[in-house]
Write a protein that holds these residues in place. Structure first.
Motif, PDB file in Angstrom:
ATOM      1  N   ALA A 130     -18.133 -38.992 -33.903  1.00  0.00           N
ATOM      2  CA  ALA A 130     -16.755 -39.093 -34.811  1.00  0.00           C
ATOM      3  C   ALA A 130     -16.791 -38.081 -35.850  1.00  0.00           C
ATOM      4  O   ALA A 130     -17.942 -37.363 -36.203  1.00  0.00           O
ATOM      5  N   TYR A 196     -13.585 -31.323 -39.418  1.00  0.00           N
ATOM      6  CA  TYR A 196     -12.291 -32.193 -38.802  1.00  0.00           C
ATOM      7  C   TYR A 196     -11.354 -32.636 -39.625  1.00  0.00           C
ATOM      8  O   TYR A 196     -11.729 -32.602 -40.690  1.00  0.00           O
ATOM      9  N   ARG A 197      -9.942 -32.236 -39.079  1.00  0.00           N
ATOM     10  CA  ARG A 197      -8.669 -32.621 -40.049  1.00  0.00           C
ATOM     11  C   ARG A 197      -9.056 -33.865 -40.842  1.00  0.00           C
ATOM     12  O   ARG A 197      -9.615 -34.954 -40.085  1.00  0.00           O
ATOM     13  N   ALA A 233     -12.783 -52.294 -28.254  1.00  0.00           N
ATOM     14  CA  ALA A 233     -13.936 -51.569 -28.021  1.00  0.00           C
ATOM     15  C   ALA A 233     -13.737 -50.052 -28.397  1.00  0.00           C
ATOM     16  O   ALA A 233     -14.451 -49.156 -27.794  1.00  0.00           O
ATOM     17  N   GLY A 234     -13.357 -49.844 -29.574  1.00  0.00           N
ATOM     18  CA  GLY A 234     -13.170 -48.448 -30.000  1.00  0.00           C
ATOM     19  C   GLY A 234     -12.028 -47.738 -29.339  1.00  0.00           C
ATOM     20  O   GLY A 234     -11.228 -48.388 -28.358  1.00  0.00           O
ATOM     21  N   SER A 235     -12.400 -46.537 -29.098  1.00  0.00           N
ATOM     22  CA  SER A 235     -11.585 -45.674 -28.103  1.00  0.00           C
ATOM     23  C   SER A 235     -11.746 -46.064 -26.438  1.00  0.00           C
ATOM     24  O   SER A 235     -13.073 -46.269 -26.197  1.00  0.00           O
ATOM     25  N   PHE A 237     -10.439 -45.068 -23.800  1.00  0.00           N
ATOM     26  CA  PHE A 237     -10.380 -43.890 -22.782  1.00  0.00           C
ATOM     27  C   PHE A 237     -11.134 -42.820 -23.413  1.00  0.00           C
ATOM     28  O   PHE A 237     -11.122 -42.580 -24.823  1.00  0.00           O
ATOM     29  N   LEU A 238     -11.613 -41.994 -22.560  1.00  0.00           N
ATOM     30  CA  LEU A 238     -12.097 -40.556 -23.113  1.00  0.00           C
ATOM     31  C   LEU A 238     -10.880 -39.379 -23.188  1.00  0.00           C
ATOM     32  O   LEU A 238      -9.852 -39.710 -22.528  1.00  0.00           O
ATOM     33  N   ASN A 239     -11.112 -38.730 -24.138  1.00  0.00           N
ATOM     34  CA  ASN A 239      -9.967 -37.508 -24.247  1.00  0.00           C
ATOM     35  C   ASN A 239     -10.355 -36.741 -23.076  1.00  0.00           C
ATOM     36  O   ASN A 239     -11.236 -36.044 -22.795  1.00  0.00           O
ATOM     37  N   PHE A 260      -7.208 -29.278 -28.293  1.00  0.00           N
ATOM     38  CA  PHE A 260      -8.187 -29.183 -29.303  1.00  0.00           C
ATOM     39  C   PHE A 260      -9.211 -28.272 -28.320  1.00  0.00           C
ATOM     40  O   PHE A 260      -9.084 -28.467 -27.104  1.00  0.00           O
ATOM     41  N   GLU A 284       0.695 -42.709 -25.965  1.00  0.00           N
ATOM     42  CA  GLU A 284       1.919 -42.886 -26.687  1.00  0.00           C
ATOM     43  C   GLU A 284       3.063 -42.312 -26.248  1.00  0.00           C
ATOM     44  O   GLU A 284       4.305 -43.053 -26.067  1.00  0.00           O
ATOM     45  N   LEU A 301      -1.415 -48.567 -34.282  1.00  0.00           N
ATOM     46  CA  LEU A 301      -1.794 -47.346 -34.996  1.00  0.00           C
ATOM     47  C   LEU A 301      -2.655 -46.230 -34.310  1.00  0.00           C
ATOM     48  O   LEU A 301      -2.901 -45.204 -34.856  1.00  0.00           O
ATOM     49  N   PRO A 303      -3.329 -45.587 -30.056  1.00  0.00           N
ATOM     50  CA  PRO A 303      -2.972 -46.312 -28.801  1.00  0.00           C
ATOM     51  C   PRO A 303      -4.055 -45.968 -27.786  1.00  0.00           C
ATOM     52  O   PRO A 303      -4.205 -46.098 -26.704  1.00  0.00           O
ATOM     53  N   LEU A 304      -5.449 -45.147 -28.160  1.00  0.00           N
ATOM     54  CA  LEU A 304      -6.324 -45.073 -27.517  1.00  0.00           C
ATOM     55  C   LEU A 304      -7.254 -46.621 -27.700  1.00  0.00           C
ATOM     56  O   LEU A 304      -7.963 -46.559 -26.453  1.00  0.00           O
ATOM     57  N   GLU A 339     -13.598 -44.833 -21.393  1.00  0.00           N
ATOM     58  CA  GLU A 339     -14.965 -44.529 -22.241  1.00  0.00           C
ATOM     59  C   GLU A 339     -15.911 -46.108 -22.019  1.00  0.00           C
ATOM     60  O   GLU A 339     -17.122 -45.880 -22.086  1.00  0.00           O
TER      61      GLU A 339
HETATM   62  N1  EPU Z   1      -2.275 -39.367 -31.625  1.00  0.00           N
HETATM   63  C1  EPU Z   1      -1.290 -39.598 -31.143  1.00  0.00           C
HETATM   64  N2  EPU Z   1      -0.545 -40.841 -31.561  1.00  0.00           N
HETATM   65  C2  EPU Z   1      -1.504 -41.516 -32.191  1.00  0.00           C
HETATM   66  C3  EPU Z   1      -2.789 -41.384 -32.806  1.00  0.00           C
HETATM   67  C4  EPU Z   1      -3.238 -40.092 -32.533  1.00  0.00           C
HETATM   68  O1  EPU Z   1      -0.451 -38.919 -30.611  1.00  0.00           O
HETATM   69  O2  EPU Z   1      -0.975 -42.774 -32.609  1.00  0.00           O
HETATM   70  C5  EPU Z   1      -2.992 -37.658 -31.320  1.00  0.00           C
HETATM   71  C6  EPU Z   1      -2.809 -36.820 -32.396  1.00  0.00           C
HETATM   72  O3  EPU Z   1      -2.448 -35.467 -31.786  1.00  0.00           O
HETATM   73  C7  EPU Z   1      -4.219 -36.920 -33.181  1.00  0.00           C
HETATM   74  C8  EPU Z   1      -4.997 -36.974 -31.805  1.00  0.00           C
HETATM   75  O4  EPU Z   1      -4.341 -37.940 -30.756  1.00  0.00           O
HETATM   76  O5  EPU Z   1      -4.411 -35.427 -33.418  1.00  0.00           O
HETATM   77  C9  EPU Z   1      -6.518 -37.356 -32.306  1.00  0.00           C
HETATM   78  O6  EPU Z   1      -6.370 -38.672 -32.655  1.00  0.00           O
HETATM   79  P1  EPU Z   1      -7.783 -39.031 -33.703  1.00  0.00           P
HETATM   80  O7  EPU Z   1      -8.143 -37.876 -34.574  1.00  0.00           O
HETATM   81  O8  EPU Z   1      -7.468 -40.463 -34.040  1.00  0.00           O
HETATM   82  O9  EPU Z   1      -8.950 -38.948 -32.540  1.00  0.00           O
HETATM   83  P2  EPU Z   1      -9.133 -39.345 -31.003  1.00  0.00           P
HETATM   84  O10 EPU Z   1      -9.181 -38.383 -30.237  1.00  0.00           O
HETATM   85  O11 EPU Z   1      -8.057 -40.404 -30.600  1.00  0.00           O
HETATM   86  C10 EPU Z   1     -11.576 -39.433 -31.121  1.00  0.00           C
HETATM   87  C11 EPU Z   1     -12.887 -40.311 -30.969  1.00  0.00           C
HETATM   88  C12 EPU Z   1     -13.244 -41.354 -31.792  1.00  0.00           C
HETATM   89  C13 EPU Z   1     -13.334 -40.704 -33.104  1.00  0.00           C
HETATM   90  C14 EPU Z   1     -12.151 -40.108 -33.656  1.00  0.00           C
HETATM   91  C15 EPU Z   1     -12.690 -39.117 -34.846  1.00  0.00           C
HETATM   92  C16 EPU Z   1     -12.834 -40.258 -28.302  1.00  0.00           C
HETATM   93  C17 EPU Z   1     -12.693 -40.994 -27.085  1.00  0.00           C
HETATM   94  N3  EPU Z   1     -12.464 -40.826 -29.459  1.00  0.00           N
HETATM   95  O12 EPU Z   1     -10.569 -40.212 -31.045  1.00  0.00           O
HETATM   96  O13 EPU Z   1     -14.105 -42.158 -31.304  1.00  0.00           O
HETATM   97  O14 EPU Z   1     -13.678 -41.740 -34.175  1.00  0.00           O
HETATM   98  O15 EPU Z   1     -11.856 -39.005 -32.545  1.00  0.00           O
HETATM   99  O16 EPU Z   1     -13.483 -38.239 -34.686  1.00  0.00           O
HETATM  100  O17 EPU Z   1     -13.302 -39.209 -28.326  1.00  0.00           O
HETATM  101  C18 EPU Z   1     -15.049 -44.047 -29.995  1.00  0.00           C
HETATM  102  O18 EPU Z   1     -15.303 -43.183 -29.310  1.00  0.00           O
HETATM  103  O19 EPU Z   1     -14.868 -45.266 -29.621  1.00  0.00           O
HETATM  104  C19 EPU Z   1     -14.072 -43.456 -31.173  1.00  0.00           C
HETATM  105  C20 EPU Z   1     -13.455 -44.351 -31.845  1.00  0.00           C
END
Ligand code: EPU
Length: 343
Positions: A130, A196-197, A233-235, A237-239, A260, A284, A301, A303-304, A339
């Motif tokens: 994270a 990280y932002r 279960a947290g995220s 899906f994977l990005n 990214f 979303e 808040l 959608p992952l 994920e």
């Molecule tokens: N976004 C949307 N809508 C939303 C939320 C996010 O479009 O409602 C887009 C935005 O563009 C945002 C981007 O998704 O910039 C990324 O969102 P966020 O920073 O919340 O991170 P994430 O990619 O969704 C990942 C990890 C998280 C980790 C965060 C912070 C994965 C699968 N998930 O989430 O890890 O906490 O970054 O580093 O890589 C986990 O693995 O269970 C987990 C929570």
């Protein structure tokens, strides 16, 4: 000590809070207990699987076999080399407790991963991460027991084949090894990682690891649901990582699509040719934010994150995930991968 419980409810062992059972739930307090259990048990005809805190699992049905869980605790400083230290940590230590302990004792690096719900063994299996940091950056080696023959083994970082939310223990060797201890190498001087932002706004002057930890905790609490309140279960899906060509084609259609750079840890050989697209954005844009199928839902808040609205069945979560994957694929030509591990 080792305990075996029959027809054991797993409600407290999966953060989705699904009401499923294990035929046998086996918990051991030492490596020797586990080795002895394996020697005395016919594991060829009964399924065997090892879990951690259950925060990245989706039980799709009752588990008809031996479900193993470590109770090996303990944090031991093996070596203090001045600028870094080597720590050996039991697989059952709660991940966030380890972070608290390291900061209090002057060992750094893990603070960006504060509050990830995990145990230490599972953190290595999943290569949790994270806010710009992954656990693999600090793992020196992993101590294991081979569930096939009860032999102990040790694997160094490179052998664990860590990549984005993956390791050899999740993939090629899935189900084969129980991780008993994880050996970390941690710096004793705090160097903040604020790439990280959301963390960038922290003032560098006088910044402490505890302040970074506090910020990470508040960011997480702002967008991730508390499993005790809303099962998840947290995220889920994977990005997805897509080719530059694919990304550019999509950009024509969706000029606001965020992206990214692919971190160096990704499995791709040529990091210049791939782009990471946020799954949260795809979900979303496909219209799923806040939607439900039965009692399974997509968190408002973030959608992952898929959530159990209360009393959801495994089938409802599986159906929601499959429907989202289909829909995103139809709309964007990208196949999301879970994920969460399906059992
Ligand atoms: N976004 C949307 N809508 C939303 C939320 C996010 O479009 O409602 C887009 C935005 O563009 C945002 C981007 O998704 O910039 C990324 O969102 P966020 O920073 O919340 O991170 P994430 O990619 O969704 C990942 C990890 C998280 C980790 C965060 C912070 C994965 C699968 N998930 O989430 O890890 O906490 O970054 O580093 O890589 C986990 O693995 O269970 C987990 C929570």
């Amino acid at each position: 000590m080792l305990t075996i419980q029959e027809n054991y409810s797993l409600k407290e062992h999966n953060s989705f809070g699904l009401d499923v059972k294990a035929r046998y739930f086996v918990e051991y307090e030492s490596e020797d207990d586990l080795v002895q259990f394996l020697a005395q048990t016919d594991t060829t005809s009964t399924r065997l699987f090892h879990i951690g805190s259950g925060s990245d699992l989706l039980f799709t049905r009752d588990f008809d076999g031996y479900l193993l869980h470590s109770a090996i605790k303990g944090i031991e400083v093996l070596e203090d080399k001045g600028d870094s230290a080597v720590l050996k940590v039991g697989a059952a230590v709660i991940w966030d407790e380890l972070i608290k302990w390291t900061i209090n004792n002057g060992y750094y690096g893990l603070e960006n991963m504060s509050l990830i719900p995990s145990e230490v063994g599972a953190a290595a299996v999943q290569n949790i991460g994270a806010y710009g940091v992954e656990v693999k950056d600090y793992i020196q080696s992993v101590e294991c027991v081979d569930l096939h023959d009860g032999r102990t083994a040790r694997f160094f970082n490179e052998e664990c084949k860590f990549s984005y939310r993956h390791s050899i223990f999740k993939d090629q060797w899935r189900g084969r090894y129980a991780i008993t201890k994880v050996v970390f190498s941690l710096p004793t001087r705090f160097v903040p990682n604020l790439q990280y932002r959301g963390l960038r706004e922290l003032p560098l002057e006088g910044l402490t690891a505890q302040a970074v930890r506090n910020k990470v905790i508040s960011l997480r609490q702002g967008k991730l649901p508390e499993p005790a309140v809303l099962g998840n279960a947290g995220s889920f899906f994977l990005n997805p990582i897509v080719s530059v060509d694919k990304y550019e084609a999509l950009l024509q259609q969706y000029p606001d699509m965020p992206h990214f750079p692919v971190p160096s840890s990704s499995d791709s050989d040529d990091t210049g040719q791939f782009v990471k697209v946020p799954a949260a954005w795809l979900i979303e844009r496909a219209g799923w934010k806040g939607k439900n199928i039965g009692r399974a839902g997509v968190y408002e808040l973030q959608p992952l994150v898929l959530v159990n609205r209360g009393g959801a069945t495994p089938d409802e979560i599986v159906t929601l995930a499959a429907t989202i994957i289909d829909d995103v694929n139809r709309k964007f030509g990208i196949t999301l991968k879970p994920e969460a591990i399906y059992i």
